[in-house]
Design a protein around this motif. Sequence first.
Motif, PDB file in Angstrom:
ATOM      1  N   ARG A   1       0.914  -1.240   0.071  1.00 50.13           N
ATOM      2  CA  ARG A   1       0.139   0.039   0.122  1.00 50.13           C
ATOM      3  C   ARG A   1       0.966   1.206   0.009  1.00 50.13           C
ATOM      4  O   ARG A   1       0.448   2.328  -0.384  1.00 50.13           O
ATOM      5  N   LEU A   2       1.989   1.231   0.530  1.00 49.88           N
ATOM      6  CA  LEU A   2       2.813   2.105   0.710  1.00 49.88           C
ATOM      7  C   LEU A   2       4.066   2.251  -0.398  1.00 49.88           C
ATOM      8  O   LEU A   2       5.057   2.804  -0.029  1.00 49.88           O
ATOM      9  N   ARG A   3       3.995   1.649  -1.367  1.00 46.69           N
ATOM     10  CA  ARG A   3       5.179   1.248  -2.393  1.00 46.69           C
ATOM     11  C   ARG A   3       5.615   2.512  -2.814  1.00 46.69           C
ATOM     12  O   ARG A   3       6.589   2.764  -3.474  1.00 46.69           O
ATOM     13  N   ARG A   4       4.820   3.605  -2.877  1.00 52.30           N
ATOM     14  CA  ARG A   4       5.377   4.682  -3.583  1.00 52.30           C
ATOM     15  C   ARG A   4       6.256   5.575  -2.643  1.00 52.30           C
ATOM     16  O   ARG A   4       7.012   6.640  -3.094  1.00 52.30           O
ATOM     17  N   HIS A   5       6.108   5.133  -1.491  1.00 52.95           N
ATOM     18  CA  HIS A   5       6.923   5.744  -0.262  1.00 52.95           C
ATOM     19  C   HIS A   5       8.201   4.993   0.207  1.00 52.95           C
ATOM     20  O   HIS A   5       8.173   4.199   0.759  1.00 52.95           O
ATOM     21  N   ARG A   6       9.346   5.222  -0.708  1.00 57.48           N
ATOM     22  CA  ARG A   6      10.518   4.391  -0.835  1.00 57.48           C
ATOM     23  C   ARG A   6      11.039   4.034   0.494  1.00 57.48           C
ATOM     24  O   ARG A   6      11.415   3.057   0.788  1.00 57.48           O
ATOM     25  N   TYR A   7      11.120   5.274   1.281  1.00 56.66           N
ATOM     26  CA  TYR A   7      12.130   5.071   2.631  1.00 56.66           C
ATOM     27  C   TYR A   7      11.299   4.261   3.576  1.00 56.66           C
ATOM     28  O   TYR A   7      11.696   3.583   4.341  1.00 56.66           O
ATOM     29  N   GLU A   8       9.790   4.344   3.728  1.00 59.58           N
ATOM     30  CA  GLU A   8       9.002   3.443   4.439  1.00 59.58           C
ATOM     31  C   GLU A   8       9.212   2.183   4.128  1.00 59.58           C
ATOM     32  O   GLU A   8       9.458   1.067   4.962  1.00 59.58           O
ATOM     33  N   VAL A   9       9.342   1.971   2.797  1.00 60.63           N
ATOM     34  CA  VAL A   9       9.271   0.306   2.330  1.00 60.63           C
ATOM     35  C   VAL A   9      10.736  -0.149   2.620  1.00 60.63           C
ATOM     36  O   VAL A   9      10.722  -1.339   3.053  1.00 60.63           O
ATOM     37  N   LEU A  10      11.562   0.833   2.453  1.00 59.03           N
ATOM     38  CA  LEU A  10      13.110   0.503   2.703  1.00 59.03           C
ATOM     39  C   LEU A  10      13.081  -0.050   3.987  1.00 59.03           C
ATOM     40  O   LEU A  10      13.883  -1.161   4.684  1.00 59.03           O
ATOM     41  N   GLY A  11      12.600   0.677   5.056  1.00 61.79           N
ATOM     42  CA  GLY A  11      12.776   0.174   6.636  1.00 61.79           C
ATOM     43  C   GLY A  11      12.042  -1.102   6.861  1.00 61.79           C
ATOM     44  O   GLY A  11      12.413  -1.684   7.591  1.00 61.79           O
ATOM     45  N   MET A  12      10.888  -1.244   6.012  1.00 61.12           N
ATOM     46  CA  MET A  12      10.190  -2.607   6.229  1.00 61.12           C
ATOM     47  C   MET A  12      11.184  -3.739   5.751  1.00 61.12           C
ATOM     48  O   MET A  12      11.377  -4.851   6.521  1.00 61.12           O
ATOM     49  N   PHE A  13      11.817  -3.600   4.695  1.00 60.41           N
ATOM     50  CA  PHE A  13      12.496  -4.385   4.055  1.00 60.41           C
ATOM     51  C   PHE A  13      13.839  -4.917   5.024  1.00 60.41           C
ATOM     52  O   PHE A  13      14.012  -5.995   5.234  1.00 60.41           O
ATOM     53  N   PHE A  14      14.404  -3.683   5.626  1.00 61.52           N
ATOM     54  CA  PHE A  14      15.512  -4.172   6.655  1.00 61.52           C
ATOM     55  C   PHE A  14      15.093  -4.639   7.761  1.00 61.52           C
ATOM     56  O   PHE A  14      15.769  -5.681   8.436  1.00 61.52           O
ATOM     57  N   ALA A  15      13.911  -4.479   8.266  1.00 56.65           N
ATOM     58  CA  ALA A  15      13.315  -5.119   9.459  1.00 56.65           C
ATOM     59  C   ALA A  15      13.073  -6.738   9.170  1.00 56.65           C
ATOM     60  O   ALA A  15      13.261  -7.481  10.006  1.00 56.65           O
ATOM     61  N   LEU A  16      12.659  -7.015   8.047  1.00 54.32           N
ATOM     62  CA  LEU A  16      12.510  -8.565   7.672  1.00 54.32           C
ATOM     63  C   LEU A  16      13.663  -9.211   7.278  1.00 54.32           C
ATOM     64  O   LEU A  16      13.702 -10.282   7.830  1.00 54.32           O
ATOM     65  N   GLN A  17      14.664  -8.310   6.721  1.00 49.63           N
ATOM     66  CA  GLN A  17      15.715  -9.112   6.642  1.00 49.63           C
ATOM     67  C   GLN A  17      16.608  -9.480   7.894  1.00 49.63           C
ATOM     68  O   GLN A  17      17.462 -10.802   7.772  1.00 49.63           O
ATOM     69  N   CYS A  18      16.438  -9.018   8.958  1.00 49.35           N
ATOM     70  CA  CYS A  18      16.847  -9.484  10.133  1.00 49.35           C
ATOM     71  C   CYS A  18      16.347 -10.824  10.522  1.00 49.35           C
ATOM     72  O   CYS A  18      16.829 -11.395  11.606  1.00 49.35           O
ATOM     73  N   LEU A  19      15.329 -11.159   9.917  1.00 48.81           N
ATOM     74  CA  LEU A  19      14.883 -12.757  10.247  1.00 48.81           C
ATOM     75  C   LEU A  19      15.451 -13.681   9.726  1.00 48.81           C
ATOM     76  O   LEU A  19      15.110 -14.889   9.690  1.00 48.81           O
ATOM     77  N   GLU A  20      16.523 -13.456   8.650  1.00 51.13           N
ATOM     78  CA  GLU A  20      17.017 -14.458   7.794  1.00 51.13           C
ATOM     79  C   GLU A  20      17.512 -15.652   8.575  1.00 51.13           C
ATOM     80  O   GLU A  20      17.644 -16.832   8.554  1.00 51.13           O
TER      81      GLU A  20
END
Length: 387
Positions: free
Chosen positions: A330-349
């Motif tokens: 839903r927030l795909r046009r807001h790059r920095y918000e999506v980037l923050g979510m991506f990093f948060a999920l990457q920590c679960l590797e």
Amino acid sequence: MRNFEMFSERKDGRGMSGYATFKFIPLRFLLGQCSAPLGVHRQGFPRDGTGRDGTGRDGTGRAVSAPLSGPELAVGSGSCTVPGSCSSARLSPLSFFQLLGCQDLEKTLSDLHLLHLHMHSYSHTMQLLALRGMAALSGDPQMAAEMQREAPAELVTLLMMPHADSGVKVEALLLFRALLGGQLEQKEASHMAVLAAGSLPALFDDESSQVRELSIILFRELLVVMVRKDKKKVEEMVRRTLISLFLRMSDESVAEASGRALLASAKFLGWRKLKRVVKNQETWRIGETLLEQERSWVEQYVRFSKIRLRAAPTGVRLAAIRFIGAAARRLRRHRYEVLGMFFALQCLENDPEPSVQSLGVQTSLILETLQQRQRSGQSLRALCCCL
């Protein structure tokens, strides 16, 4: 002080020392207030129906087991100076609280005041004793009316104390529910509800499942009793709490309570669509409905969900991952918000929980694809502008 008969001792033909009878004993006497302040300490047991004396031995001198598990506890710390009484009368907590329900036991507001004072003791044991004592006294209409005026604020303070014992929290929540369900005018009940509603969401994530469940149940009950003018005071807080209740629907220990509280919250806010999807138990649509709000609310919910990626039951963590993935789309046009979510999920590797690790990696890959498409679209638009 009313007349009483205490520690009346009898011996039968077998030499067994006998029983104690109590008649019209003021509660403050049992608390040891005749000559010393209330306290809890190790000591022997009073002579009672088991034949134990102050040394914890029976009439033959043999040691006997304690009536309570753990260290022996006694209420009172000083010799009683009432004429005609035992010179060192004390009662164990078990005996004390059994006597609280006795109809012949005289109770006064000063006794209730003592319990209020010791409710804030540094000792968890004393806090438990005080709360249980207040619960026993709440059956008296006069005592209950007095508690409804003073106790709610003290109970909220107790619940919010750092490192509060889970048993103390449970007793405090039960007492608050009992007072709320008493004979109260709606205006008074609404005042109690406003007082406590803002503090309860912090307990939804308590390590004790019983505390979580009781706090969620009480939260729902508070929303029901509020009058219209008080609803505006807590409306924003209730809106913030929606994401917590939604995620807790994936916690098996409190799933049902969370769903009912979320439904009550939707009714409270007048949110018809949310009410409908919660009532139909359409879990995935509940998350989508929460994301239909303004961007500021969505960002708040995402921040809350990020925190739950770590310290929460597995079901709650999985629900948080799914919600973050839906929010990113839903927030795909807001790059920095999506980037923050991506990093948060990457920590679960490298997460030790396989299901969390797998879903986290899959969702992070989806977010990475979204970012690449977003960058490609921006590059294409830039090229068109140059031409």
